[in-house]
Write a protein that holds these residues in place. Structure first.
Motif, PDB file in Angstrom:
ATOM      1  N   ARG A 223       0.838  -1.195   0.000  1.00 23.83           N
ATOM      2  CA  ARG A 223       0.000   0.000   0.000  1.00 23.83           C
ATOM      3  C   ARG A 223       0.881   1.256   0.000  1.00 23.83           C
ATOM      4  O   ARG A 223       2.095   1.162   0.093  1.00 23.83           O
ATOM      5  CB  ARG A 223      -0.967  -0.030   1.179  1.00 23.83           C
TER       6      ARG A 223
ATOM      7  N   ALA B 162      -5.616  -5.982  10.317  1.00 22.00           N
ATOM      8  CA  ALA B 162      -6.894  -5.504   9.762  1.00 22.00           C
ATOM      9  C   ALA B 162      -7.521  -6.576   8.867  1.00 22.00           C
ATOM     10  O   ALA B 162      -6.808  -7.339   8.221  1.00 22.00           O
ATOM     11  CB  ALA B 162      -6.659  -4.224   8.976  1.00 22.00           C
TER      12      ALA B 162
ATOM     13  N   ASP C 245       1.408   1.091  14.166  1.00 22.38           N
ATOM     14  CA  ASP C 245       0.546   1.278  12.979  1.00 22.38           C
ATOM     15  C   ASP C 245       0.691   0.103  12.017  1.00 22.38           C
ATOM     16  O   ASP C 245      -0.296  -0.415  11.482  1.00 22.38           O
ATOM     17  CB  ASP C 245       0.945   2.547  12.203  1.00 22.38           C
TER      18      ASP C 245
ATOM     19  N   VAL D 231       2.641   3.579   1.525  1.00 21.36           N
ATOM     20  CA  VAL D 231       3.232   3.969   2.798  1.00 21.36           C
ATOM     21  C   VAL D 231       4.427   4.874   2.538  1.00 21.36           C
ATOM     22  O   VAL D 231       4.929   4.948   1.423  1.00 21.36           O
ATOM     23  CB  VAL D 231       3.716   2.740   3.597  1.00 21.36           C
TER      24      VAL D 231
ATOM     25  N   THR E  76       8.451   3.385   7.111  1.00 20.22           N
ATOM     26  CA  THR E  76       8.034   1.987   7.206  1.00 20.22           C
ATOM     27  C   THR E  76       9.246   1.064   7.298  1.00 20.22           C
ATOM     28  O   THR E  76       9.239   0.081   8.040  1.00 20.22           O
ATOM     29  CB  THR E  76       7.154   1.628   6.002  1.00 20.22           C
TER      30      THR E  76
ATOM     31  N   GLY F 265       0.723  -6.248   6.955  1.00 21.12           N
ATOM     32  CA  GLY F 265       0.589  -4.821   7.240  1.00 21.12           C
ATOM     33  C   GLY F 265       0.947  -3.931   6.063  1.00 21.12           C
ATOM     34  O   GLY F 265       0.587  -2.757   6.029  1.00 21.12           O
TER      35      GLY F 265
ATOM     36  N   THR G  37      -4.668  -2.110   0.760  1.00 21.49           N
ATOM     37  CA  THR G  37      -5.927  -2.228   1.479  1.00 21.49           C
ATOM     38  C   THR G  37      -7.099  -2.409   0.528  1.00 21.49           C
ATOM     39  O   THR G  37      -8.151  -2.839   0.920  1.00 21.49           O
ATOM     40  CB  THR G  37      -6.182  -0.992   2.353  1.00 21.49           C
TER      41      THR G  37
ATOM     42  N   ALA H  59      -2.140  -2.578  11.007  1.00 21.04           N
ATOM     43  CA  ALA H  59      -2.501  -2.758   9.593  1.00 21.04           C
ATOM     44  C   ALA H  59      -2.425  -4.236   9.223  1.00 21.04           C
ATOM     45  O   ALA H  59      -3.242  -4.737   8.442  1.00 21.04           O
ATOM     46  CB  ALA H  59      -1.579  -1.930   8.699  1.00 21.04           C
TER      47      ALA H  59
END
Lengths: 205, 205
Positions: free
Chosen positions: A144, B192, B185, A146, A151, A190, A194, B189
């Protein structure tokens, strides 16, 4: 050895050999000079101080150790698999050294404790490599959107348990492989997009 | 103190006070007995060995320190927020002790090094609490269908960098708060639900 044949490379090789044989206590500039059959003044002509020699030895060791990681980071493997392979390789390099050559690992660990700058560079190189993999995954749509750098730091921190030398006492315990795989699964989850990943366009042909 | 007034609680309180004042070197059974004005034989009537007293002191310290975590784990806060709060609280409890009372932290750290069983229980309690939060999130649909226990272990490992005492030397460096938030975070994620939003079907022609 004739002084004129003395090169930085030969000095470093001798210093590594002295460290390997005798450990850190014995690895002074005088010891290295003795191993080469030259005066310590000759060594100092190439390395201005004991710290400069130590830093060069440590830097060389780290760079050789980390070479497989650079190759993985620069590969064209799909980013999720590349990240997993990179992290697994970092872990196994460190673990093999720590468990396979514990005395040498401790020797270099002691050198590292006094060589903050070299360790800082080393950590930064690792973080840059993770950043490049994350950025590649964001660009390809495998990850995604980021912030690649932030990250990458989180991934480096999250995996410290498996690569930070101060945790080496845990690396021989049973269940480490499964725990590591589980952690990487969670991190990759993670990073997953999404929403469904954009369809790749087939190359025109 | 009269021997008949001597209780395990009083002995523990005296032992903690001795540790706090003099550190670990000085905290023998004889010292604790002296602080209470009783014979060391009287202390041994309540704690069969030096190790038993040490374990009881350490267990008490850990349980008091961890009480806020138990309350969070048992709360009815939505699981993602509950997990974040729990991890942030674990981090801040450890950091406050390590940076705020470094000598006492080192004293208890030294006790812990010899008390594997107590530390094992402590870690297991923490892992159980994370497991219960993950399980609650899976049940509520806030998290995807993961193995709660295995995922809890991965979360515990992933956050070691911020709660393992051997990493305490990093906790005062700048950027720690942002790095921790970024890591949490990423973990959230990873928890999720993955169900992609339902694909829009083109309206049937």
């Amino acid at each position: 050895m004739n002084d004129s044949a003395l090169t930085p490379e030969r000095i470093l090789a001798a210093a590594e050999e002295v460290l390997r044989r005798y450990g850190r206590g014995k690895a002074t500039v005088v010891d290295v000079a003795q191993a080469l059959g030259v005066s310590h003044g000759s060594v100092y002509r190439h390395f201005a101080s004991k710290a400069a020699l130590r830093d060069a030895v440590l830097r060389g060791w780290l760079e050789r150790m980390m070479a497989p990681l650079r190759a993985i980071a620069a590969s064209r493997t799909a980013p999720p698999a590349r990240l997993r392979q990179w992290l697994a390789t970092l872990r196994s390099i460190k673990r093999d050294k720590a468990l396979g050559e514990p005395e040498l690992f401790a020797t270099y660990g002691a050198l590292a404790a006094d060589a903050r700058e070299v360790i800082g560079e080393h950590v930064e190189h690792l973080r840059e490599q993770i950043t490049s993999i994350v950025a590649a995954g964001v660009a390809s749509g495998d990850f995604r959107q980021v912030d690649a750098r932030a990250t990458a730091l989180a991934i480096f921190d999250a995996t410290s348990r498996f690569h930070y030398p101060g945790m080496a006492h845990l690396w021989g315990t049973p269940g480490e492989d499964a725990a590591f795989a589980q952690l990487v699964d969670l991190l990759l989850a993670g990073l997953a997009p999404t929403t469904a990943p954009p369809r790749r366009r087939k190359s025109a042909g």
